[in-house]
Design a protein around this motif. Structure first.
Motif, PDB file in Angstrom:
ATOM      1  N   GLN A 160       0.789  -1.234   0.000  1.00  0.00           N
ATOM      2  CA  GLN A 160       0.000   0.000   0.000  1.00  0.00           C
ATOM      3  C   GLN A 160       0.822   1.286   0.000  1.00  0.00           C
ATOM      4  N   ASN A 214      -8.424   3.885   4.292  1.00  0.00           N
ATOM      5  CA  ASN A 214      -7.600   2.676   4.204  1.00  0.00           C
ATOM      6  C   ASN A 214      -7.566   1.906   5.519  1.00  0.00           C
ATOM      7  N   ASN A 217     -10.423  -0.311   5.213  1.00  0.00           N
ATOM      8  CA  ASN A 217     -10.130  -1.354   4.228  1.00  0.00           C
ATOM      9  C   ASN A 217      -9.186  -2.410   4.800  1.00  0.00           C
ATOM     10  N   ASN A 218      -8.187  -1.988   5.561  1.00  0.00           N
ATOM     11  CA  ASN A 218      -7.233  -2.942   6.125  1.00  0.00           C
ATOM     12  C   ASN A 218      -7.868  -3.810   7.204  1.00  0.00           C
ATOM     13  N   VAL A 268     -15.883  -0.467  10.508  1.00  0.00           N
ATOM     14  CA  VAL A 268     -15.650   0.010   9.139  1.00  0.00           C
ATOM     15  C   VAL A 268     -16.589   1.165   8.813  1.00  0.00           C
ATOM     16  N   ASN A 272     -15.446   4.926   7.680  1.00  0.00           N
ATOM     17  CA  ASN A 272     -15.914   5.456   6.398  1.00  0.00           C
ATOM     18  C   ASN A 272     -16.676   6.770   6.582  1.00  0.00           C
TER      19      ASN A 272
END
Length: 288
Positions: A160, A214, A217-218, A268, A272
């Protein structure tokens, strides 16, 4: 223009501000609650996560203690394991993104500021990295060196850093031509002063937004790889591991998998929402 259209146009920015304020509030509440629970897991559950009560195995959720979210197939408390499992997910998400930001930002700043052969070399390495599928890289590396928390973080950082390098390079290329940067050069400012006093502060906004998204996402990547047996040690409580342990009990004991899944979803969602709010606050053009 009619009065109704004027009032509608005037109320649109107000509604937009309320919307983003609601995103910030909800995201902060979700993340704040989860982070506090994870930080004080040892206080909330001093006995840890490995205490087994075989007589209470697969106890369904109920209001009250000692097992408000039920127990797993060997009698361990689901709530305590969900809270302790958040340590793994948050550690992977935050540490991997922080290291990726540092490495990628430094390389991207060098590539965008100095350009030339150094910049071309860094960008070709970034292109190669971005062309390599993350799942294939993770499976290959972890199959060779074995699963583990820090090994998983290292794989994420390697895959990344290029995102941040490309982002910072584009920002450096644009900012280097601004009038205030040229004025700093004219006044005798050195390269280090121009980079860290004039370019880096103005490139922080996009980096913060990408970093926030991210992290979410991770967390999903860590949970997915752990679910497949390629993440952290199975002996360490994690949300992905709990999902894997409870998949054979979905019909008879749904709570073993559902509550870790809810924890992943809320975490998450919180990141977001915070990332969306930051994007609109730090990007005036997008907000307009």
């Amino acid at each position: 223009m009619s009065q109704s259209s004027v009032s509608t146009a005037a109320s649109t920015p107000r509604r937009r501000r309320v919307k983003w304020s609601a995103d910030l509030l909800l995201g902060t509440v979700l993340l704040g609650s989860i982070v506090l629970a994870v930080l004080f897991a040892g206080v909330l559950f001093p006995a840890g996560t490995d205490v087994m009560d075989l007589g209470a195995r697969l106890t369904p959720p109920h209001f009250g203690f000692p097992h408000p979210l039920g127990t797993d197939p060997i009698g361990r408390d689901v709530l305590s394991r969900v809270v302790y499992g958040g340590r793994v997910s948050l550690t992977v998400g935050l540490v991997s993104v922080a290291l990726s930001v540092v490495i990628g930002s430094v390389l991207g700043l060098l590539a965008g500021y100095y350009q030339g052969r150094l910049g071309a070399l860094i960008m070709r390495l970034a292109d190669i990295q971005l062309a390599f599928p993350f799942i294939l890289l993770a499976i290959t590396v972890i199959a060779i060196i074995g699963p583990g928390l820090w090994k998983l973080i290292a794989v994420m950082v390697v895959s990344q850093w290029a995102q941040y390098a490309r982002l910072v390079r584009s920002q450096a290329l644009a900012l280097r031509e601004r009038d205030y940067v040229q004025a700093a050069f004219a006044l005798g400012a050195g390269n280090n002063r121009v980079m860290f006093r004039h370019i880096v502060p103005n490139a922080i906004g996009p980096i913060v937004v990408l970093s926030t998204l991210n992290v979410a996402n991770n967390i999903l990547l860590e949970s997915g790889l752990t679910f497949l047996g390629l993440g952290v040690d199975p002996q360490v409580p994690s949300w992905g591991g709990m999902l894997a342990d409870g998949r054979t009990y979905l019909q008879s004991a749904w709570w073993v998998s559902v509550f870790p899944g809810v924890a992943i979803t809320l975490t998450v969602l919180g990141f977001n929402l915070l990332g969306d709010w930051l994007r609109d606050r730090l990007d005036p053009q997008g907000r307009s």
